[in-house]
Scaffold this motif. Structure first.
Motif, PDB file in Angstrom:
ATOM      1  N   VAL A 104       3.752   0.445  22.061  1.00  0.00           N
ATOM      2  CA  VAL A 104       4.231   0.553  23.504  1.00  0.00           C
ATOM      3  C   VAL A 104       3.524  -1.246  23.938  1.00  0.00           C
ATOM      4  O   VAL A 104       4.068  -1.316  25.227  1.00  0.00           O
ATOM      5  CB  VAL A 104       3.993   0.744  24.699  1.00  0.00           C
ATOM      6  N   GLY A 105       2.703  -1.627  23.866  1.00  0.00           N
ATOM      7  CA  GLY A 105       1.357  -2.802  23.506  1.00  0.00           C
ATOM      8  C   GLY A 105       2.294  -3.846  23.376  1.00  0.00           C
ATOM      9  O   GLY A 105       3.645  -3.945  22.971  1.00  0.00           O
ATOM     10  N   ASP A 106       1.174  -4.946  24.175  1.00  0.00           N
ATOM     11  CA  ASP A 106       2.118  -6.614  23.772  1.00  0.00           C
ATOM     12  C   ASP A 106       1.829  -7.079  22.630  1.00  0.00           C
ATOM     13  O   ASP A 106       1.853  -8.282  22.374  1.00  0.00           O
ATOM     14  CB  ASP A 106       1.652  -7.417  25.110  1.00  0.00           C
ATOM     15  N   LEU A 107       0.649  -6.510  21.624  1.00  0.00           N
ATOM     16  CA  LEU A 107      -0.190  -6.798  20.332  1.00  0.00           C
ATOM     17  C   LEU A 107      -0.652  -6.375  19.400  1.00  0.00           C
ATOM     18  O   LEU A 107      -0.602  -4.780  20.270  1.00  0.00           O
ATOM     19  CB  LEU A 107      -1.783  -7.817  20.742  1.00  0.00           C
ATOM     20  N   ALA A 108       0.051  -6.499  18.644  1.00  0.00           N
ATOM     21  CA  ALA A 108      -0.006  -5.140  17.072  1.00  0.00           C
ATOM     22  C   ALA A 108      -1.207  -6.317  16.185  1.00  0.00           C
ATOM     23  O   ALA A 108      -1.024  -7.531  15.990  1.00  0.00           O
ATOM     24  CB  ALA A 108       0.873  -4.728  16.120  1.00  0.00           C
ATOM     25  N   LEU A 109      -1.642  -6.361  15.591  1.00  0.00           N
ATOM     26  CA  LEU A 109      -3.522  -6.234  14.761  1.00  0.00           C
ATOM     27  C   LEU A 109      -3.134  -5.725  13.606  1.00  0.00           C
ATOM     28  O   LEU A 109      -3.110  -4.751  13.565  1.00  0.00           O
ATOM     29  CB  LEU A 109      -4.050  -6.414  15.600  1.00  0.00           C
ATOM     30  N   ILE A 110      -3.104  -6.711  12.407  1.00  0.00           N
ATOM     31  CA  ILE A 110      -3.150  -6.368  11.248  1.00  0.00           C
ATOM     32  C   ILE A 110      -4.725  -7.230  10.801  1.00  0.00           C
ATOM     33  O   ILE A 110      -4.375  -8.161  11.258  1.00  0.00           O
ATOM     34  CB  ILE A 110      -1.961  -6.047   9.937  1.00  0.00           C
ATOM     35  N   VAL A 111      -5.222  -6.335   9.813  1.00  0.00           N
ATOM     36  CA  VAL A 111      -6.599  -6.499   9.598  1.00  0.00           C
ATOM     37  C   VAL A 111      -6.905  -6.312   8.234  1.00  0.00           C
ATOM     38  O   VAL A 111      -6.737  -5.395   7.388  1.00  0.00           O
ATOM     39  CB  VAL A 111      -7.676  -5.643  10.195  1.00  0.00           C
ATOM     40  N   SER A 112      -7.020  -7.055   7.213  1.00  0.00           N
ATOM     41  CA  SER A 112      -7.234  -7.007   5.520  1.00  0.00           C
ATOM     42  C   SER A 112      -7.946  -5.532   5.417  1.00  0.00           C
ATOM     43  O   SER A 112      -9.200  -5.904   6.654  1.00  0.00           O
ATOM     44  CB  SER A 112      -7.341  -8.647   4.889  1.00  0.00           C
ATOM     45  N   ASP A 113      -8.593  -5.568   4.325  1.00  0.00           N
ATOM     46  CA  ASP A 113      -9.269  -3.657   4.210  1.00  0.00           C
ATOM     47  C   ASP A 113     -10.805  -4.787   4.218  1.00  0.00           C
ATOM     48  O   ASP A 113     -11.479  -4.207   4.211  1.00  0.00           O
ATOM     49  CB  ASP A 113      -8.636  -3.644   3.128  1.00  0.00           C
ATOM     50  N   ARG A 114     -10.985  -6.255   3.384  1.00  0.00           N
ATOM     51  CA  ARG A 114     -11.958  -6.820   3.038  1.00  0.00           C
ATOM     52  C   ARG A 114     -12.559  -6.993   4.277  1.00  0.00           C
ATOM     53  O   ARG A 114     -13.792  -6.857   4.996  1.00  0.00           O
ATOM     54  CB  ARG A 114     -11.554  -7.677   2.191  1.00  0.00           C
ATOM     55  N   LEU A 115     -12.338  -7.309   5.244  1.00  0.00           N
ATOM     56  CA  LEU A 115     -12.676  -8.036   6.959  1.00  0.00           C
ATOM     57  C   LEU A 115     -13.041  -6.389   7.449  1.00  0.00           C
ATOM     58  O   LEU A 115     -13.815  -6.367   8.149  1.00  0.00           O
ATOM     59  CB  LEU A 115     -11.448  -8.867   7.906  1.00  0.00           C
ATOM     60  N   TYR A 116     -11.951  -5.508   7.412  1.00  0.00           N
ATOM     61  CA  TYR A 116     -12.572  -4.150   8.265  1.00  0.00           C
ATOM     62  C   TYR A 116     -13.682  -3.224   7.551  1.00  0.00           C
ATOM     63  O   TYR A 116     -14.257  -2.697   8.325  1.00  0.00           O
ATOM     64  CB  TYR A 116     -10.984  -3.716   7.530  1.00  0.00           C
ATOM     65  N   ASN A 117     -13.571  -4.001   6.186  1.00  0.00           N
ATOM     66  CA  ASN A 117     -14.335  -3.042   5.445  1.00  0.00           C
ATOM     67  C   ASN A 117     -16.532  -3.855   5.758  1.00  0.00           C
ATOM     68  O   ASN A 117     -17.101  -3.600   6.116  1.00  0.00           O
ATOM     69  CB  ASN A 117     -14.857  -2.808   4.149  1.00  0.00           C
ATOM     70  N   ASP A 118     -15.720  -5.070   6.153  1.00  0.00           N
ATOM     71  CA  ASP A 118     -16.874  -6.102   6.513  1.00  0.00           C
ATOM     72  C   ASP A 118     -17.101  -5.906   7.979  1.00  0.00           C
ATOM     73  O   ASP A 118     -18.541  -5.849   7.958  1.00  0.00           O
ATOM     74  CB  ASP A 118     -17.031  -7.344   6.330  1.00  0.00           C
ATOM     75  N   ALA A 119     -16.418  -5.913   8.454  1.00  0.00           N
ATOM     76  CA  ALA A 119     -17.030  -5.230  10.068  1.00  0.00           C
ATOM     77  C   ALA A 119     -17.718  -3.903   9.936  1.00  0.00           C
ATOM     78  O   ALA A 119     -18.786  -3.388  11.294  1.00  0.00           O
ATOM     79  CB  ALA A 119     -15.866  -5.404  10.633  1.00  0.00           C
ATOM     80  N   THR A 120     -17.259  -3.217   9.613  1.00  0.00           N
ATOM     81  CA  THR A 120     -17.685  -1.191   9.880  1.00  0.00           C
ATOM     82  C   THR A 120     -18.835  -1.145   9.165  1.00  0.00           C
ATOM     83  O   THR A 120     -19.426  -0.709   9.475  1.00  0.00           O
ATOM     84  CB  THR A 120     -16.214  -0.823   9.844  1.00  0.00           C
ATOM     85  N   GLU A 121     -18.900  -2.193   7.560  1.00  0.00           N
ATOM     86  CA  GLU A 121     -19.960  -1.703   7.469  1.00  0.00           C
ATOM     87  C   GLU A 121     -21.404  -2.246   8.074  1.00  0.00           C
ATOM     88  O   GLU A 121     -22.689  -1.610   8.437  1.00  0.00           O
ATOM     89  CB  GLU A 121     -19.973  -2.320   6.263  1.00  0.00           C
ATOM     90  N   SER A 122     -21.005  -3.688   9.030  1.00  0.00           N
ATOM     91  CA  SER A 122     -21.936  -4.372   9.254  1.00  0.00           C
ATOM     92  C   SER A 122     -22.361  -3.629  10.644  1.00  0.00           C
ATOM     93  O   SER A 122     -23.803  -4.807  10.849  1.00  0.00           O
ATOM     94  CB  SER A 122     -21.461  -6.262   9.302  1.00  0.00           C
ATOM     95  N   GLY A 123     -21.812  -2.490  11.145  1.00  0.00           N
ATOM     96  CA  GLY A 123     -21.804  -2.098  12.593  1.00  0.00           C
ATOM     97  C   GLY A 123     -21.474  -2.989  13.891  1.00  0.00           C
ATOM     98  O   GLY A 123     -22.324  -3.072  14.969  1.00  0.00           O
ATOM     99  N   GLY A 124     -20.895  -3.830  13.546  1.00  0.00           N
ATOM    100  CA  GLY A 124     -20.146  -4.841  14.412  1.00  0.00           C
ATOM    101  C   GLY A 124     -19.465  -4.006  15.531  1.00  0.00           C
ATOM    102  O   GLY A 124     -19.691  -2.925  15.655  1.00  0.00           O
ATOM    103  N   MET A 125     -18.576  -4.311  16.728  1.00  0.00           N
ATOM    104  CA  MET A 125     -18.346  -4.012  17.501  1.00  0.00           C
ATOM    105  C   MET A 125     -17.199  -2.686  17.795  1.00  0.00           C
ATOM    106  O   MET A 125     -17.103  -2.464  18.033  1.00  0.00           O
ATOM    107  CB  MET A 125     -17.829  -5.105  19.009  1.00  0.00           C
ATOM    108  N   ILE A 126     -16.947  -3.083  16.298  1.00  0.00           N
ATOM    109  CA  ILE A 126     -15.300  -3.023  16.223  1.00  0.00           C
ATOM    110  C   ILE A 126     -15.236  -1.190  16.634  1.00  0.00           C
ATOM    111  O   ILE A 126     -16.560  -0.429  15.483  1.00  0.00           O
ATOM    112  CB  ILE A 126     -14.411  -2.608  14.752  1.00  0.00           C
TER     113      ILE A 126
END
Length: 186
Positions: free
Chosen positions: A137-159
């Motif tokens: 229903v939104g105006d944006l859909a985002l897909i993130v590679s598994d590699r970047l997602y894991n890097d971002a979640t493991e580093s304690g980022g803002m996501i």
């Protein structure tokens, strides 16, 4: 060089739109991306860019942290899209698909190439992601590679990892897992 890559595509770009409308949508897409970059301090002027007709490729400088394109960039882009679409008529509405990946990029006299770019565009064009974007229903859909997602979640980022849904991507010779985020309903 290893960096973060993003590809944007205007959903249903060719559907019932004449050339003048398409040119308007392209201008607006670039303005919205530049605005979201400015708000999140992603240096748009320093990004490598390629036009893709109904979308764009941009590669951020290597010193920009990759998860900044997830949050806050994607959130600011969604907000900018929502604001724009509130004032746009039906024919000028914009919905975007955004793919983000990290990897090594190679340059030559024709531009950029490499497996990371191939992977990025397989994510963007994945049928499962297109369906999710169409159903959103939104105006944006985002897909993130598994590699970047894991890097971002493991580093304690803002996501917020719980805001992402896993997705099995099958696109041409690519078979991988990715993560999809869509803004919460208004």
């Amino acid at each position: 060089m290893t960096t973060t890559l993003a590809a944007v595509d205007i959903c249903r770009f060719g559907a019932r739109r004449d050339a003048r409308t398409q040119m308007h949508l392209r201008r607006q897409m670039y303005e919205l991306i530049a605005d979201a970059c400015a708000i999140t301090r992603v240096p748009w002027a320093s990004c490598y860019r390629e036009d893709r007709g109904d979308g764009a490729l941009f590669i951020v400088p290597p010193d920009v942290v990759g998860d900044h394109l997830l949050d806050p960039f994607a959130h600011h882009l969604a907000a900018a899209l929502r604001r724009y679409n509130q004032l746009a008529g039906d024919i000028a509405q914009i919905r975007l698909r955004l793919a983000v990946h990290t990897g090594r990029v190679y340059r030559d006299e024709h531009g950029v190439a490499g497996p990371a770019l191939v992977h990025l565009f397989r994510l963007l064009d994945a049928p499962s992601f297109k369906k999710t974007a169409d159903d959103s229903v939104g105006d944006l859909a985002l897909i993130v590679s598994d590699r970047l997602y894991n890097d971002a979640t493991e580093s304690g980022g803002m996501i917020d990892p719980d805001a992402y849904t896993p997705c099995d991507v099958i696109s041409k010779e690519t078979r991988t897992r990715a993560w999809i985020w869509t803004p919460p309903p208004r």
